[in-house]
Scaffold this active site. Structure first.
Site, PDB file in Angstrom:
ATOM      1  N   ASP A 135      40.186  44.285  36.352  1.00 48.71           N
ATOM      2  CA  ASP A 135      39.773  44.087  37.746  1.00 48.71           C
ATOM      3  C   ASP A 135      40.708  43.207  38.550  1.00 48.71           C
ATOM      4  O   ASP A 135      40.597  43.147  39.781  1.00 48.71           O
ATOM      5  CB  ASP A 135      38.349  43.528  37.790  1.00 48.71           C
ATOM      6  N   TYR A 165      30.239  46.597  40.534  1.00 50.66           N
ATOM      7  CA  TYR A 165      29.786  45.383  39.857  1.00 50.66           C
ATOM      8  C   TYR A 165      29.950  44.140  40.731  1.00 50.66           C
ATOM      9  O   TYR A 165      30.942  43.987  41.447  1.00 50.66           O
ATOM     10  CB  TYR A 165      30.558  45.162  38.553  1.00 50.66           C
TER      11      TYR A 165
END
Length: 851
Positions: free
Chosen positions: A440, A523
């Protein structure tokens, strides 16, 4: 006990034991005993009149639709003598230096650098991000380049401030051989002395392939839409009852996987099609397609494989041919949707469902600092102090919030505490889930930080701090990117019940939390740094938001959990890496391993013992780990021991080396799958619970933003940090992992819960002090036994009256706003639509077709 005059001056009062009116009535009764009968009869008449008046008043009170608030009532009738609490504003902090050497660049500074880069004499031929094509040169990032540790420490010790530099990344798509380059620009501010040079020394691979690039703007994906033929659109509508024709009301969107490349020579992606409804990550359809999107010319991109209902086709043409001739095997589950049978997808929203719970119509308890906030903040300097702790805040595009120069009682414990990378490696019986391993940092967890929801993400009285991040599309300023608050943990730090003088008491458990939340597509990651009064730091990571869901059928059973008729949550690991640059009593530190094990001993006093001549017990083994090669570590079996950073040359009063221990918190995991080509060498740090290396300026991080797309040839290979250097009594860095093995279940629908998806590690003093420093807290109580049983115990609260009270300020009305976005000229940009906001936030996690 009476309140002090000093406290009264601040407007805090003890709640009286009895109302004033009750005291007055008792006085009247005393007088009536000595008064004549005539006066008593008059008082009886007044008493009856008072009852009638009270009854009328109560009826009016309960019948009226208006219900005054407690504040309003007290304003009109202040019989309890309570005053309003002071506003929850943090007192000003006193940073040890005049500037924050790790502060983010301001909007004006970023604008000045952008214009300097665009000047003709730079010969960079730049196109601004909002208008850029893949074949253009575009500035991808401008942010602070952190000073060397030596320069920063010299400044903290009273020297001159280090010169400031910026880190600049440019996508050189306009070159014959497109590439990505890192530069250092400075010193700042921009003037005739400003220069620019390549930054290569912090990477193991100085050449960054263009195919490993990040996304500049959503327009890059438009090259995919040419593959959406009318015939394919018709087939998808027939198969799934969805539309994808480039219209505003399309009911189908796409999302991509990662990594897109192994070593930068190619760039390919699987697209998963999902319903364009709230929570689309949980609503995939049974269709996947592979695309080759390498290079800078979208006209050369190709579409290849199609997977539908476990059937693999070599091309879109093959798939459509099978669809036309009737050999395509359809899933009966899809027929209901394709025939227009109404489907209820409301379950994927966050709207309240079910029967309300008892008393849940009332707001729950909240924290109130009745005597005012007890931590200090310098908003401009981004400096915080609390109960002897002090720290500077930094913020960057890749990973967001980081902490610098963390001191306790005037001594530096940690030079830098910062997240480094976050992986999510998936499993599944479909092309997207089985090939996905996100890193990420690639997307920018700092860029993805979101403003807090006051009262939900943080307590009402939290103090908020802004964050500034830059991307090719502009500079974002979020006013509530960071929150700071103190809490009563609800449990004492220490306590004991005893009867001897000085052994019965408790110390209240308070902690200060510094928090930020980043939303990377589906998320939501919560980053918490929690400081305790005993010198302990807890670093916690929690996750919520939507699962990256797959299409459910029985063949998926080993790879996740079923959520609905067609939806599942897929098995995956989250592992997040942190850098902890300890400075324990100076820069000369060592790595200490402390292990407990079982031994069998024979002692002379056991000769005649009925238990036998031997005893089985534990013993402690301590050793200094000498080299980096020995310092790639996992927690001891059964957690029988720990690792710590100590200074062998600095001891406490009892001769023990001063240090800080590293303890596992919640979910102390490392990555499950090792050897996969999708995480071959780009996340080697995830194989361990922790690792310790010699600190070097050329090794500032365990990863890079390009590592996701370069598992075979990563820009930063963590294992290359470990080249046999001696790590005894030197400047050391600890790399610590947290994470969760996420085995999805029905309760992950619609969102994962932070109560379970949470992980942490704990840093706590190890002989750093001579004793427990929490005993210097005045928020404590010491009890003494009474001289006679049955009498109340005497107590000493050290003058801190826990009974102080006041009327808390009414929390502000709930509000939430978009961030301010500035263009390359430093002007505020107006967002055109909510759809534009989604494009910028979700990029290729959610691709809406536009023709």
């Amino acid at each position: 006990m009476a309140i002090s005059s000093a406290s009264s001056a601040r407007g805090y009062q003890l709640l009286p034991n009895e109302p004033k009116a009750l005291d007055d009535s008792r006085k009247e009764d005393d007088v009536s005993n000595a008064a004549p009968f005539k006066k008593r009869r008059g008082r009886r008449f007044r008493f009856v009149f008072l009852i009638i008046l009270t009854t009328i008043t109560l009826c009016a009170f309960f019948l009226t639709p208006y219900k005054p608030t407690l504040n309003k009532w007290l304003e009109n009738d202040n019989e309890f003598g309570l005053e309003k609490c002071v506003a929850p504003l943090a007192p000003a902090a006193k940073p040890p230096t005049a500037t924050n050497p790790w502060a983010s660049l301001t909007v004006d500074e970023i604008t000045d650098i952008q214009k300097w880069l665009e000047a003709p004499e730079r010969k960079l031929n730049l196109t601004r991000g909002s208008d850029a094509a893949l074949s253009d040169n575009v500035v991808y990032l401008i942010e602070t380049y952190y000073p060397s540790k030596a320069d920063a420490l010299a400044y903290l010790d009273g020297g001159i401030a280090p010169e400031r530099y910026s880190h600049v990344i440019i996508h050189h798509g306009g070159l014959r051989d497109p590439t990505i380059m890192n530069y250092i620009v400075g010193p700042l501010p921009i003037d005739e002395g400003t220069t620019m040079r390549p930054l290569t020394e912090i990477y193991h691979e100085s050449e960054i392939p263009f195919n490993a690039r990040g996304f500049v703007n959503i327009e890059e994906l438009h090259g995919l839409f040419k593959f959406l033929s009318p015939e394919l659109s018709d087939a998808l509508e027939d198969l799934f009852g969805v539309t994808v024709r480039g219209n505003d009301n399309d009911t189908l969107i796409a999302s991509s996987n990662g990594p897109l490349s192994f070593d930068g020579t190619t760039r390919k992606t699987w697209l998963s099609l999902r319903r364009n409804l709230p929570g689309p990550w949980l609503l995939p359809v049974n269709f996947w397609q592979l695309f080759d999107v390498a290079g800078t010319d979208p006209s050369l991109w190709t579409a290849s494989k199609v997977v539908f209902n476990h059937q693999v086709f070599g091309s879109t043409t093959e798939f459509l041919q099978s669809y036309r001739n009737g050999t395509l095997i359809r899933n009966p589950k899809d027929l209901e949707s394709s025939r227009g049978t109404p489907q209820d997808y409301s379950w994927s929203t966050r709207k309240r469902v079910g029967t309300p719970r008892d008393l849940d119509h009332l707001p729950g308890p909240r924290s109130v600092s009745f005597a005012g906030l007890r931590f200090r903040v310098d908003r401009g300097m981004q400096y915080i102090s609390w109960m002897g702790w002090g720290m500077y805040l930094g913020f960057d595009r890749d990973m967001g919030l980081n902490l610098w120069d963390i001191t306790l009682k005037g001594e530096r414990i940690i030079y830098q505490l910062a997240p480094q990378e976050a992986i999510a490696q998936y499993a599944g019986n479909d092309p997207l889930q089985s090939t996905t391993a996100w890193l990420d940092r690639h997307f920018g967890m700092g860029l993805a930080v979101r403003d807090m929801l006051p009262g939900y993400d943080c307590p009402h009285e939290a103090v908020y701090l802004p964050a500034t991040t830059h991307s090719a599309l502009g500079t974002l300023v979020r006013e509530k990117a960071i929150c700071v608050f103190e809490q009563d943990t609800g449990r004492p730090v220490t306590r004991h019940t005893g009867y001897m003088e000085g052994e019965f008491g408790a110390v209240k458990g308070y902690m200060l939390t510094v928090r930020s939340i980043s939303v990377v597509g589906n998320y939501d990651y919560g980053f918490d740094y929690m400081f305790h009064i005993d010198g302990t730091i807890e670093v916690r990571l929690s996750a919520s938001g939507y699962l990256q869901g797959g299409y459910w059928d029985p063949l998926q059973d080993p790879y996740g959990g079923r959520l609905r008729e067609h939806s599942m949550g897929n098995l995956h690991d989250h592992v997040i890496n942190y850098k902890v640059d300890f400075d324990i009593a100076g820069l000369e530190n060592s790595l200490l391993e402390t292990i407990s094990s079982q031994e069998v001993v024979e002692q002379p006093w056991l000769e005649d013992d009925e238990w036998g001549h031997t005893a089985i017990q534990q013993k402690i083994t301590r050793q200094i780990i000498k080299t980096e090669d020995e310092a790639l570590l996992k927690y001891p079996t059964n957690f029988q021991g720990h690792y710590s950073i100590v200074n062998q040359n600095k001891t406490n009063s009892w001769g023990s080396p001063r240090g800080y221990a590293i303890h596992a918190g919640y979910n102390p995991i490392h990555n499950t799958v090792v050897g996969s080509r999708r995480l071959l060498n780009n996340a080697n740090w995830a194989r361990y619970n922790l690792a310790v290396s010699l600190r070097k300026e050329t090794e500032p991080s365990s990863s890079s933003m390009w590592n996701m797309n370069l598992p075979g040839k990563p820009t930063v290979d963590f294992h290359k940090l470990f080249d046999g250097d001696n790590i005894t009594q030197d400047d050391l860095v600890v790399w610590v992992n947290v994470g969760t093995h996420h085995l999805p279940q029905a309760e992950d629908s619609p969102n994962t819960k932070t109560t379970v998806a949470m992980s942490s590690f704990i840093l706590t003093p190890l002989n750093y002090f001579d004793s427990d420093i929490s005993l210097d807290s005045s928020n404590a109580v010491l009890l003494s036994a009474p001289s006679k049983p049955g009498e109340p115990w005497k107590f000493d609260d050290y003058g801190v009256k826990q009974g102080f009270t006041c009327i808390p300020e009414t929390p502000p009305s709930f509000e939430y706003y978009d961030p301010k976005i500035y263009d390359e000229d430093g002007r505020v940009k107006e967002t055109e639509s909510v759809e534009d906001m989604r494009k910028m936030a979700e990029m290729y996690h959610r691709i809406k077709v536009e023709l």
